[in-house]
Scaffold this active site. Structure first.
Site, short mmCIF file in Angstrom:
data_model
loop_
_atom_site.label_atom_id
_atom_site.label_comp_id
_atom_site.label_asym_id
_atom_site.label_seq_id
_atom_site.Cartn_x
_atom_site.Cartn_y
_atom_site.Cartn_z
N ASP A 146 -23.74 -9.95 -17.91
CA ASP A 146 -24.66 -9.48 -18.96
C ASP A 146 -23.84 -8.65 -19.95
O ASP A 146 -22.83 -8.05 -19.58
CB ASP A 146 -25.78 -8.61 -18.37
CG ASP A 146 -27.01 -8.58 -19.26
OD1 ASP A 146 -28.07 -9.11 -18.86
OD2 ASP A 146 -26.94 -8.02 -20.40
N SER A 201 -35.08 -12.72 -25.69
CA SER A 201 -36.20 -13.32 -24.95
C SER A 201 -37.53 -13.24 -25.68
O SER A 201 -38.57 -13.58 -25.10
CB SER A 201 -36.31 -12.64 -23.57
OG SER A 201 -36.51 -11.26 -23.74
N TYR A 260 -37.32 -18.17 -31.76
CA TYR A 260 -37.00 -18.05 -30.34
C TYR A 260 -37.31 -19.37 -29.61
O TYR A 260 -36.46 -19.93 -28.89
CB TYR A 260 -37.81 -16.89 -29.74
CG TYR A 260 -37.88 -16.88 -28.24
CD1 TYR A 260 -36.75 -16.66 -27.48
CD2 TYR A 260 -39.09 -17.11 -27.58
CE1 TYR A 260 -36.81 -16.67 -26.08
CE2 TYR A 260 -39.17 -17.12 -26.20
CZ TYR A 260 -38.03 -16.90 -25.46
OH TYR A 260 -38.09 -16.92 -24.09
P1 NAI Z 1 -34.66 -9.89 -21.00
O1 NAI Z 1 -34.65 -9.68 -22.47
O2 NAI Z 1 -35.24 -8.82 -20.14
O3 NAI Z 1 -33.17 -10.17 -20.46
C1 NAI Z 1 -32.25 -10.92 -21.19
C2 NAI Z 1 -30.87 -10.41 -20.84
O4 NAI Z 1 -29.91 -11.17 -21.58
C3 NAI Z 1 -30.66 -8.92 -21.22
O5 NAI Z 1 -30.24 -8.17 -20.12
C4 NAI Z 1 -29.61 -8.97 -22.31
O6 NAI Z 1 -28.72 -7.87 -22.29
C5 NAI Z 1 -28.90 -10.28 -21.99
N1 NAI Z 1 -28.26 -10.80 -23.20
C6 NAI Z 1 -28.82 -10.99 -24.42
N2 NAI Z 1 -27.90 -11.42 -25.29
C7 NAI Z 1 -26.73 -11.53 -24.61
C8 NAI Z 1 -25.43 -11.93 -24.98
N3 NAI Z 1 -25.12 -12.29 -26.23
N4 NAI Z 1 -24.47 -11.93 -24.02
C9 NAI Z 1 -24.76 -11.55 -22.75
N5 NAI Z 1 -25.98 -11.15 -22.34
C10 NAI Z 1 -26.97 -11.15 -23.26
O7 NAI Z 1 -35.41 -11.28 -20.74
P2 NAI Z 1 -36.05 -11.82 -19.41
O8 NAI Z 1 -37.51 -11.61 -19.47
O9 NAI Z 1 -35.30 -11.33 -18.26
O10 NAI Z 1 -35.82 -13.39 -19.58
C11 NAI Z 1 -34.64 -14.01 -19.11
C12 NAI Z 1 -34.53 -15.41 -19.69
O11 NAI Z 1 -35.68 -16.17 -19.33
C13 NAI Z 1 -34.47 -15.43 -21.22
O12 NAI Z 1 -33.61 -16.47 -21.61
C14 NAI Z 1 -35.88 -15.76 -21.63
O13 NAI Z 1 -35.93 -16.41 -22.86
C15 NAI Z 1 -36.32 -16.67 -20.49
N6 NAI Z 1 -37.77 -16.61 -20.29
C16 NAI Z 1 -38.32 -15.51 -19.71
C17 NAI Z 1 -39.68 -15.46 -19.49
C18 NAI Z 1 -40.30 -14.31 -18.79
O14 NAI Z 1 -41.51 -14.33 -18.60
N7 NAI Z 1 -39.56 -13.28 -18.36
C19 NAI Z 1 -40.55 -16.53 -19.95
C20 NAI Z 1 -39.86 -17.65 -20.55
C21 NAI Z 1 -38.50 -17.68 -20.70
C1 15L Z 2 -41.25 -15.86 -23.03
O1 15L Z 2 -40.57 -16.82 -23.35
C2 15L Z 2 -40.74 -14.47 -23.06
O2 15L Z 2 -39.36 -14.41 -22.78
C3 15L Z 2 -41.49 -13.56 -22.10
O3 15L Z 2 -41.14 -12.22 -22.39
C4 15L Z 2 -42.99 -13.74 -22.22
O4 15L Z 2 -43.42 -13.28 -23.45
C5 15L Z 2 -43.36 -15.20 -22.03
O5 15L Z 2 -42.58 -16.07 -22.83
C6 15L Z 2 -44.83 -15.53 -22.30
O6 15L Z 2 -45.11 -16.55 -22.92
O7 15L Z 2 -45.69 -14.78 -21.83
#
Ligand code: NAI
Ligand code: 15L
Length: 272
Positions: free
Chosen positions: A35, A76, A141
């Site tokens: 990360d 995200s 996004y």
């Molecule tokens: P988050 O925003 O909490 O975590 C993303 C992580 O990626 C962060 O720790 C950030 O520091 C790291 N990051 C961002 N840019 C970076 C870079 N250039 N180099 C290295 N690290 C980098 O997001 P979350 O919720 O943990 O989601 C994780 C993945 O799952 C994302 O790709 C998101 O789009 C996808 N996702 C998540 C959902 C959810 O409900 N949590 C729903 C749909 C997709």
């Molecule tokens: C996503 O893709 C986002 O990363 C997450 O934070 C939520 O917003 C999720 O979709 C959602 O649709 O609820």
């Protein structure tokens, strides 16, 4: 394929990364954590790499010797096109180049429901949304997730790298909104699905939806089940409290009409 053992987890400091680094070792994985932010808390015996996806050398070293990559890193939520371009589009491309160069054969890509966010959500007896529904992003996004899925297809066809793209709904410890009741993936089911995606005997590029077996499900989970995923949770236990607090979804509200919910309004409105 042989079940992967050492997995590079990108985005390990994020919300989902933090949940998965606790849950995935029980499925038999040794994790390498990556990360741009320092990974806080107990990292067990995991190796930790603090670097940006823009750093080609760090990425290559991170990928080297792993059996598979679970790619969660990136922005995200909606942001400016320039920021999305750098982290999600260029970052994911760099990751695939590192994977190709280092000979890794399996990637699991954290795609999102927002790749198809403008797809109308089912109502009444409408059929569930199929996996083959065309890309219909609701944000820059979501557009970056369409790119990630297409990039995965290219690297499968051209370089024989297998990817499972999981169009995740909402993976939080508990659903936060009435919309979430339809798309929620419990963290434990998330770990089950990522485990299935990392270890399934599948080749090429496979796209699946990622959620629990919710009573109010909007999409077809058969693709995920075909990988061996057996969801155990259902958001319905949270329904009464969330509906009492927020009311039922209003079909005439633009923020409630489509799969992507409030991401389909400008600006997006909380709760998602
Ligand atoms: P988050 O925003 O909490 O975590 C993303 C992580 O990626 C962060 O720790 C950030 O520091 C790291 N990051 C961002 N840019 C970076 C870079 N250039 N180099 C290295 N690290 C980098 O997001 P979350 O919720 O943990 O989601 C994780 C993945 O799952 C994302 O790709 C998101 O789009 C996808 N996702 C998540 C959902 C959810 O409900 N949590 C729903 C749909 C997709
Ligand atoms: C996503 O893709 C986002 O990363 C997450 O934070 C939520 O917003 C999720 O979709 C959602 O649709 O609820």
């Amino acid at each position: 394929m042989t079940a992967p053992r050492t997995v590079l987890l990108t985005g390990a400091a994020g919300g989902l990364g933090t949940l998965m680094r606790d849950l995935l070792p029980a499925h038999g994985y040794r994790l390498r954590l990556f990360d741009v932010r320092p990974v806080e808390g107990d990292t067990g015996d995991a190796e930790v790499i603090t670097a940006d996806l823009a750093d080609e050398q760090a990425l290559r070293a991170a990928v080297r010797g792993t059996d598979a990559v679970l790619h969660l890193a990136g922005i995200s939520l909606e942001s400016t096109f320039d920021k999305i371009l750098r982290a999600n589009i260029e970052g994911t491309h760099r990751l695939y180049e590192a994977v190709r160069t280092e000979g890794v054969r399996r990637v699991v890509f954290a795609s999102s429901n927002h790749a198809v966010g403008f797809t109308p959500r089912p109502r009444g007896d409408d059929p569930l949304i199929p996996i083959g529904t065309p890309h219909r992003p609701d944000t820059f996004y979501g557009l970056s997730k369409c790119f990630g899925e297409d990039l995965a297809q290219l690297y499968a066809d051209l370089h024989g790298i297998d990817t499972v793209s999981v169009r995740i709904g909402s993976c939080f410890p508990e659903p936060r909104s009435v919309r979430n009741l339809s798309v929620w993936m419990s963290p434990a089911d998330g770990a089950r699905l990522f485990h299935a995606a990392l270890s399934a005997d599948t080749s090429g590029h496979t796209v699946v939806y990622g959620s629990s077996a919710n009573t109010r499900l909007w999409w077809d989970l058969s693709g995920a089940r075909a990988l061996g995923y057996e969801p155990q949770d259902d958001s319905e236990v949270y329904a009464a409290a969330l509906i009492a607090q927020q009311g039922e979804l209003d079909p005439d509200e633009p923020a409630h009409a489509n799969l992507g919910g409030p991401f389909c309004t400008d600006p997006p409105i909380w709760p998602y």
